[in-house]
Write an enzyme that holds these catalytic residues in place. Sequence first.
Site, PDB file in Angstrom:
ATOM      1  CG  HIS A 197      -2.889   1.371   6.880  1.00 57.07           C
ATOM      2  ND1 HIS A 197      -1.751   0.632   7.083  1.00 57.07           N
ATOM      3  CD2 HIS A 197      -3.362   1.000   5.651  1.00 57.07           C
ATOM      4  CE1 HIS A 197      -1.541  -0.151   6.049  1.00 57.07           C
ATOM      5  NE2 HIS A 197      -2.495   0.057   5.152  1.00 57.07           N
ATOM      6  N   GLY A 202      -1.002   3.798  -0.298  1.00 57.37           N
ATOM      7  CA  GLY A 202       0.429   4.104  -0.336  1.00 57.37           C
ATOM      8  C   GLY A 202       1.129   3.993   1.002  1.00 57.37           C
ATOM      9  CG  ASN A 203      -1.109   4.010   4.561  1.00 55.24           C
ATOM     10  OD1 ASN A 203      -0.915   5.061   5.161  1.00 55.24           O
ATOM     11  ND2 ASN A 203      -2.283   3.716   4.013  1.00 55.24           N
ATOM     12  N   GLY A 204       2.144   1.319   2.790  1.00 58.67           N
ATOM     13  CA  GLY A 204       3.255   0.372   2.827  1.00 58.67           C
ATOM     14  C   GLY A 204       4.494   0.930   2.166  1.00 58.67           C
ATOM     15  NE  ARG A 205       2.763   2.083  -3.210  1.00 56.26           N
ATOM     16  CZ  ARG A 205       1.977   2.953  -3.828  1.00 56.26           C
ATOM     17  NH1 ARG A 205       2.485   3.805  -4.699  1.00 56.26           N
ATOM     18  NH2 ARG A 205       0.691   2.982  -3.587  1.00 56.26           N
ATOM     19  CG  LEU A 206       4.950   7.471   3.454  1.00 56.98           C
ATOM     20  CD1 LEU A 206       5.942   8.275   2.613  1.00 56.98           C
ATOM     21  CD2 LEU A 206       3.727   8.325   3.770  1.00 56.98           C
TER      22      LEU A 206
END
Length: 349
Positions: A197, A202-206
Amino acid sequence: MIQTDSILITPELLGLIAEIDEFKGAWRALGTLAPERLKALRHVATIESIGSSTRIEGSKLTDREVERLLASLEIKKFDTRDEQEVAGYAAVMETIFHACQDIPISENHIKQLHRDLLRYSEKDERHRGEYKTLPNNVAAFDESGRQLAVVFETATPFDTPRRMAGLVSWLNEARELKRTHPLLVVSVFVVVFLEIHPFQDGNGRLSRVLTTLLLLQAGYAYVPYSSLESIIENSKEGYYLSLRQTQGTIRTPAPNWQPWLLFFLRALQQQTRRLAIKVEREKIVMSSLPELAVAIIDHARQHGRVTMGGMIQMTAASRNTLKEHFRHLLEQGHLIKHGAGKGTWYGLP
């Protein structure tokens, strides 16, 4: 160091990989639709991907609202956080579709993609494109927003640069040595990235942007035409459960990759099956429809709606001729009518 020696290649894993690779090989034959048909398929899939990926992280925009927003991206000014996130995701996806082979996987390029992803997000201005400086453990909250418990501990801000350097180094070495199947490489990269992480937000989207990029670079050219993100959105419970089950073991001597690998490969399998059905349906439908009817459906796909007046302008066909085509398309279930009188418009089912 990322330990992949403990990956157990079960018959199910082998079967999933074989089916996905078979579709990858067959895509040249399946993808023989006319360029405008492929463009329409990609348009629909992109809207689904952007809508789903941002909704997974809490956005409330529907696919129709996403489509309307994308039609006016030249505005460059977005009032709500949901709109800002959608606009950023759309911009990054466009970059990846057009330049996937020219984007090396390095820490700097990952940071650049993160910066572009959050380019319109005013709240994220200070930290976009930079690794986190504060802990961002995954937590559970009650309805009032009060934190109840830490669900998963991510890497500390201090450890993040070292661990990201190790992850990127492992990826590039694994791709160069080719001892591990590309689908397993992509899968491991994504789950470790999410376990670190590395960014404040924005980690999930990236991670989903990077998934598309890595699959395209590995030769899975069909990816833009079917939304993997929408499959994940429809399986959110399984998504989070498999992540937690694998992530909790990543820093142990023998990580349990199985839960995440199975979820990820099953999602890819579903993506290929959906696309195969879509392509075959396209071929059947388009081969049996008059040219003018195909033009009406294409317009509806690319713009989300089609009107009688718009088609008269675009094709110069008479109102009576078009009225007949619209009637047949409604009867055959290719279009749905909305509104009445002058406000009438038609959309896809």
